[in-house]
Design a protein around this motif. Structure first.
Motif, PDB file in Angstrom:
ATOM      1  N   THR A   1       0.844  -1.195   0.000  1.00  0.00           N
ATOM      2  CA  THR A   1       0.000   0.000   0.000  1.00  0.00           C
ATOM      3  C   THR A   1       0.886   1.255   0.000  1.00  0.00           C
ATOM      4  O   THR A   1       1.830   1.355   0.787  1.00  0.00           O
ATOM      5  N   VAL A   2       0.581   2.191  -0.865  1.00  0.00           N
ATOM      6  CA  VAL A   2       1.337   3.448  -0.922  1.00  0.00           C
ATOM      7  C   VAL A   2       0.846   4.365   0.202  1.00  0.00           C
ATOM      8  O   VAL A   2      -0.359   4.530   0.404  1.00  0.00           O
ATOM      9  N   VAL A   3       1.786   4.925   0.943  1.00  0.00           N
ATOM     10  CA  VAL A   3       1.416   5.787   2.065  1.00  0.00           C
ATOM     11  C   VAL A   3       1.461   7.248   1.656  1.00  0.00           C
ATOM     12  O   VAL A   3       2.130   7.628   0.680  1.00  0.00           O
ATOM     13  N   SER A   4       0.719   8.046   2.419  1.00  0.00           N
ATOM     14  CA  SER A   4       0.646   9.485   2.151  1.00  0.00           C
ATOM     15  C   SER A   4       1.167  10.260   3.358  1.00  0.00           C
ATOM     16  O   SER A   4       1.196   9.740   4.479  1.00  0.00           O
ATOM     17  N   ASP A   5       1.542  11.481   3.109  1.00  0.00           N
ATOM     18  CA  ASP A   5       2.015  12.335   4.197  1.00  0.00           C
ATOM     19  C   ASP A   5       0.925  12.422   5.284  1.00  0.00           C
ATOM     20  O   ASP A   5      -0.252  12.611   4.982  1.00  0.00           O
ATOM     21  N   GLY A   6       1.344  12.226   6.526  1.00  0.00           N
ATOM     22  CA  GLY A   6       0.396  12.315   7.638  1.00  0.00           C
ATOM     23  C   GLY A   6      -0.271  11.005   8.003  1.00  0.00           C
ATOM     24  O   GLY A   6      -1.037  10.950   8.972  1.00  0.00           O
TER      25      GLY A   6
END
Lengths: 157, 88, 157, 88
Positions: free
Chosen positions: B71-76
């Motif tokens: 899974t690609v993570v996002s800022d925060g």
């Protein structure tokens, strides 16, 4: 939080919560703290959780069961320190008839064990302490294999 | 549409035996983006003393929902590493 | 009589009766008086039994379950006049693990419905009265066909 | 070893709708022996007014245990005719 509690669980109250006058069948499961695990004496245990996720995941499981069968489900999982014989978890499924009540109850407890981020620290009679790892025992103590991260990840997609 | 290779700030949560192995329950990491959950785990295990005692392919959640390691993570994002579950 | 009662049933007491410190899983079924049956409003009902045989047959079923699974079973079936929401029957199966508890509990309630000589007279909202015949309805209201006398006779041989 | 063709005394119990149909809950019958449960039912239905409203092949028990209709009965047996069961 709706499904997690640090107070003793009252299954009778959950039955009242789940069942109405149109319900004829109520299937329940109660998980109790046993005095043994994998052949070792246990004196007490502590449940901890990733609380906001655990509460949310239980809610998803309950909604899945209520969508799949004509049931209403009530559930509580205890956190904190428990003694032998204490109720760790109670699941109640109420329906007009018994077959969906049994099936939904079984589904919910199996999915709770498989998906909800709760951990159990056992205090043994010999004074030692250990985190329970259901994936590490080959004693038939658990009925499910460890789900891999990919399989669980797909649940959420 | 791919994210630029900037730094992402993510909160990493550790529980139960993983928290004990790593000696902490929570860290904030600045990881090079784009990054997957597996990248975050790799970054953590290489960056903190004792963190390599956490398995390299743990069960994980992103923002309180089970997530695959790719899974690609996002800022925060709030990323949690979950030891074998033992509820019920 | 051990299994039949004219007093309200307390499922919590049955759990205490069935479960000991080595038990980690307790599966229960509670049958409640519904406010409807086969599309008709029900206001109350009366259970009657061939009492000595009913008590004996429940005992045989309990012993069958306890021989087949590592469980202890507690059960009560109510007789006499019941109101909507009253507990008609409660079955509790306690085991070290949940799978045998669920299986034994389900077995016992299915066999009770199939084999135990108990009858139910329903009092309907329109003032009429009727004996319930689970073999006469095609509404999916019951999960079992009527057992024929030969099949049941073989059970006892 | 077969019983002589003497008379047997049996107690016949009726429950629920069968008791209402026959207008009684219990009768003692003297039936010619040897006899099966089916013979007792046939004898009862022919001997008592209204008894033929009870089905000719009901579920039955002998001495408080489920029994087939071809079960041979003995003097002193308690035979019960069981309407469709509705417990649970």
């Amino acid at each position: 939080m709706r499904y997690l509690t640090r107070s003793p669980i009252d299954p009778g109250m959950l039955t009242v919560e789940a069942a109405g006058p149109a319900d004829g069948g109520v299937a329940s499961f109660i998980g109790l703290v046993r005095d043994h695990h994998a052949g070792r004496g246990v004196t007490r245990l502590e449940y901890s959780a990733y609380e906001p996720m655990a509460d949310g995941e239980v809610g998803r499981i309950v909604r899945e069961a209520e969508a799949r069968w004509p049931v209403r489900v009530a559930l509580r999982h205890r956190l904190g320190s428990l003694e032998i014989g204490d109720i760790a978890v109670a699941v109640v499924a109420a329906s007009a008839h018994r077959a969906p009540a049994f099936e939904a109850c079984r589904y919910v407890i199996e999915e709770v064990k498989r998906r909800v981020p709760i951990w159990k620290k056992e205090f043994y009679a010999d004074g030692s302490i250990g985190w329970v790892d259901p994936t590490a025992t080959a004693r038939g103590d658990q009925s499910r294999e460890r789900p891999d991260a990919a399989a669980l990840g797909q649940v959420s997609e | 549409m791919s994210a630029p290779a900037t730094s992402l700030s993510v909160k990493l949560l550790l529980f139960a035996t993983y928290a004990e192995l790593a000696g902490r329950e929570q860290v904030t990491l600045e990881v090079p983006g784009p990054a997957t959950v597996a990248d975050v785990v790799r970054f953590f295990r290489a960056s903190w003393p004792g963190a390599d005692r956490v398995p390299d392919r743990p069960m994980a959640a992103v923002n309180r929902v089970h997530a695959r390691l790719d899974t690609v993570v996002s800022d925060g994002d709030e990323i949690a590493l979950l030891p074998p579950l033992a509820g019920g």
